[in-house]
Design an enzyme around this catalytic site. Structure first.
Site, PDB file in Angstrom:
ATOM      1  N   GLY A   1       0.840  -1.202   0.000  1.00 56.10           N
ATOM      2  CA  GLY A   1       0.000   0.000   0.000  1.00 56.10           C
ATOM      3  C   GLY A   1       0.869   1.244   0.000  1.00 56.10           C
ATOM      4  O   GLY A   1       2.015   1.212  -0.450  1.00 56.10           O
ATOM      5  N   SER A   2       0.312   2.330   0.513  1.00 57.19           N
ATOM      6  CA  SER A   2       1.007   3.620   0.426  1.00 57.19           C
ATOM      7  C   SER A   2       2.178   3.680   1.408  1.00 57.19           C
ATOM      8  O   SER A   2       2.211   2.972   2.418  1.00 57.19           O
ATOM      9  CB  SER A   2       0.037   4.752   0.725  1.00 57.19           C
TER      10      SER A   2
ATOM     11  N   GLY B   1       2.169   2.361   5.203  1.00 58.41           N
ATOM     12  CA  GLY B   1       3.207   1.353   5.416  1.00 58.41           C
ATOM     13  C   GLY B   1       4.158   1.724   6.546  1.00 58.41           C
ATOM     14  O   GLY B   1       4.601   0.866   7.310  1.00 58.41           O
TER      15      GLY B   1
ATOM     16  N   GLU C   1       5.751  -3.425   0.887  1.00 58.77           N
ATOM     17  CA  GLU C   1       5.799  -3.148  -0.562  1.00 58.77           C
ATOM     18  C   GLU C   1       5.046  -1.851  -0.760  1.00 58.77           C
ATOM     19  O   GLU C   1       3.830  -1.842  -0.954  1.00 58.77           O
ATOM     20  CB  GLU C   1       5.104  -4.263  -1.351  1.00 58.77           C
TER      21      GLU C   1
END
Ligand code: UN1
Length: 573
Positions: free
Chosen positions: A280-281, A285, A302
């Site tokens: 995600g963002s 994150g 990620e």
């Protein structure tokens, strides 16, 4: 409002029911008129949804059986704004139960021999193959990605299952020489326990696949929370897995609990979840990373990318154009590997801008817009938007660029364009939201911005690319590396010295460092992930499996005498 789908060369958008007679004269292949209250699942055209177990009302929790006691959300087709079906989310309590069930399942599963586990993953891959077409179509429908990209996403799931089945027989530790006589050091990789997977809307099937396949093969159980707006993909994917688990009489080693932020928070903060794999963002994150670290859990992050395509002065120009097209506007700019910056040598800059604009025009040769008619009696306005077939509904076979996923993407797109223009950027192509019932934006090329403008350094999940003019290979590498994110990058060059500079220690600082191919569309065989604010995690191929394991260092003494290392003498005789 209603929208006609699959209408070939024209999309007709109306703002009043009584416009139907007018519309009929413009549309060749329109289907029956649909009210916005209708659900796509109830129309015969969408019967494929039923083939993969989707119903009008769906449960969003699977922990051996299907349930859900949280709020009901409606999944929307971003291409038309129409409802697809409903899903009842899970609650915090159901997440808690799923964790308990997942931990218990792990105890059994971790004792199954790895190649036998691998065979179960092979069967999951086989089942995915069987459902690739309808499942891929659902991925397209719910995300907004085009048909071939939806199919490609499920293919990634299948590929990683094949990979994991092989891995199950070959992943191994090592034997290390000991300094002590008749001692040996072994290194073994053991499962962690329950692995939590939180995935994003843009890859709602594959990201779970490459986490689950590797985590399960290495002996973990998996608990998944997919993005709420792609809950139907989560449900349909989990049904495929559930079928295989039931057939093999296995406990629920893979579970699902869809839900909002509070449900995700429960997964992240619970110490029984040994590893959290989050996609995600960067902003979310970072919080996930800190939260998991607080309890000394493991994390795979990620996060965002700000991926540059570098064009060296002797690049194969035709290839650059093709790579830029797929890189920038494939998936409507919503891959974390999307090309967001093109850094081009000054000698090629003008040509690149001109020819890329020409290429975009081939995709989006609009707009013979707008017939605007005012109806006397109703004072309504009708818009007829005519575009070439390549921008359009994601399931139309002619479409190359579908909608973005939601209104939020539209808002981010608008904000980025406004900021770019304010900072002196010039719109070489696109720049506008397409007025329609779905979420469509014009693929956009922006030039003339300084390489370090805030908007250039920010990841905007929309089809916008910034073209930057650079003087030398050193400068392009410096600009590639100056952003916070470090996911993907690519250089186009025929110069071997520059190619090696690019992949050398002073080269690209990203996790993915390509030469003469796109920034996006990585294969499953390599490790996938990136550095810096991208989070540092690696998933999928290479030795990424190690992240799903704990490492045991085992010193084994077969001498019959105790001996300390480093020559230490320690006894009381
Ligand atoms: C993502 O956008 O989150 O390399 C993943 C790619 C795909 C994965 C993208 N294989 O573009």
């Amino acid at each position: 409002m209603s929208v006609f789908r699959h209408i070939g060369k024209s999309i007709l958008l109306k703002h009043n029911q009584s416009a139907l007679t007018l519309q009929a004269s413009f549309i060749h292949k329109s289907h029956s008129v649909k009210s916005k209250n209708d659900y796509l699942i109830d129309t015969p055209e969408y019967d494929f949804l039923k083939d993969i177990g989707i119903e009008r009302e769906n449960f969003g929790v699977y922990n051996g059986s299907w349930q859900g006691s949280g709020e009901v959300i409606t999944s929307i087709d971003p291409g038309t704004g129409r409802k697809i079906a409903n899903i009842r989310m899970g609650s915090v309590q159901e997440m808690d139960e799923a964790i308990q069930i997942g931990v218990k399942a792990y105890e059994q599963w971790s004792q199954v021999p790895a190649p036998v586990r691998g065979d179960v993953i092979r069967q999951i891959g086989e089942e995915m193959r069987k459902y690739k077409e309808p499942l891929g179509k659902l991925v397209s429908l719910e995300v907004g990605k085009i048909h071939s990209e939806g199919q490609g996403e499920v293919q990634e799931f299948i590929d990683i299952c094949d990979y994991a089945a092989g891995l199950s027989r070959i992943y191994s530790g090592q034997v290390i020489n000991s300094e002590r006589p008749e001692h040996i050091i072994l290194e073994a990789w053991r499962p962690l326990g329950l692995v939590g997977v939180i995935s994003a809307y843009n890859f709602p099937n594959a990201v779970f696949g490459w986490n689950a396949a590797i985590a399960l093969t290495t002996g973990n159980s998996v608990l998944w929370k997919g993005a709420p707006t792609t809950s139907l993909v989560s449900v349909a994917t989990m049904k495929v897995l559930a079928e295989v688990l039931n057939r093999n009489k296995l406990p629920p080693i893979a579970t699902l609990c869809q839900g909002g932020a509070n449900v995700g928070q429960q997964l992240v903060s619970d110490a029984r979840v040994k590893l959290v794999s989050f996609t995600g963002s960067c902003a979310t994150g970072r919080n996930v990373g800190v939260e998991v670290q607080k309890r000394f859990g493991k994390v795979i992050l990620e996060l965002g990318g700000n991926n540059a395509l570098i064009v060296d002065q002797d690049a194969n120009f035709q290839m650059v154009l093709e790579a830029a097209l797929f890189g920038c506007i494939g998936t409507s700019g919503q891959r974390c590997t999307t090309t967001r910056r093109i850094i081009v040598h000054e000698k090629l800059y003008d040509r690149l801008v001109k020819e890329l604009v020409a290429k975009y025009k081939q995709v989006y040769n609009s707009l013979f817009l707008i017939f605007s008619l005012v109806m006397n009696q109703l004072n309504s306005v009708y818009f007829i938007l005519q575009v070439l077939p390549k921008v359009g509904h994601q399931l139309d076979p002619n479409t190359l660029v579908g909608p973005v996923h939601s209104q939020q993407n539209i808002e981010h797109y608008k904000a980025a364009i406004a900021e770019a223009v304010k900072l002196g950027g010039k719109i070489a192509f696109g720049g506008k939201v397409i007025q329609s019932d779905g979420f469509y934006t014009e693929p956009t090329i922006i030039t003339d911005l300084p390489h370090d403008s805030p908007v250039v350094h920010r990841e905007t999940f929309a089809p916008i690319v910034y073209v930057l003019k650079a003087k030398s290979i050193e400068q392009t590498i410096a600009w590639n590396n100056e952003v916070d994110q470090g996911l993907s990058s690519a250089i186009f060059t025929e110069n071997i010295s520059n190619a090696f500079k690019w992949i050398g220690p002073q080269g690209s600082d990203c996790g993915i460092v390509n030469i003469n191919t796109t920034t996006n569309g990585a294969e499953i065989g390599g490790a996938f992930g990136g550095e810096k604010h991208t989070g540092g995690g690696r998933e999928s191929g290479s030795d990424a499996w190690k992240q799903y394991c704990k490492r045991s260092t085992i010193t084994l003494n077969h001498s019959g005498k105790l001996a300390c290392a480093q020559g230490v003498v320690f006894n009381v005789e």
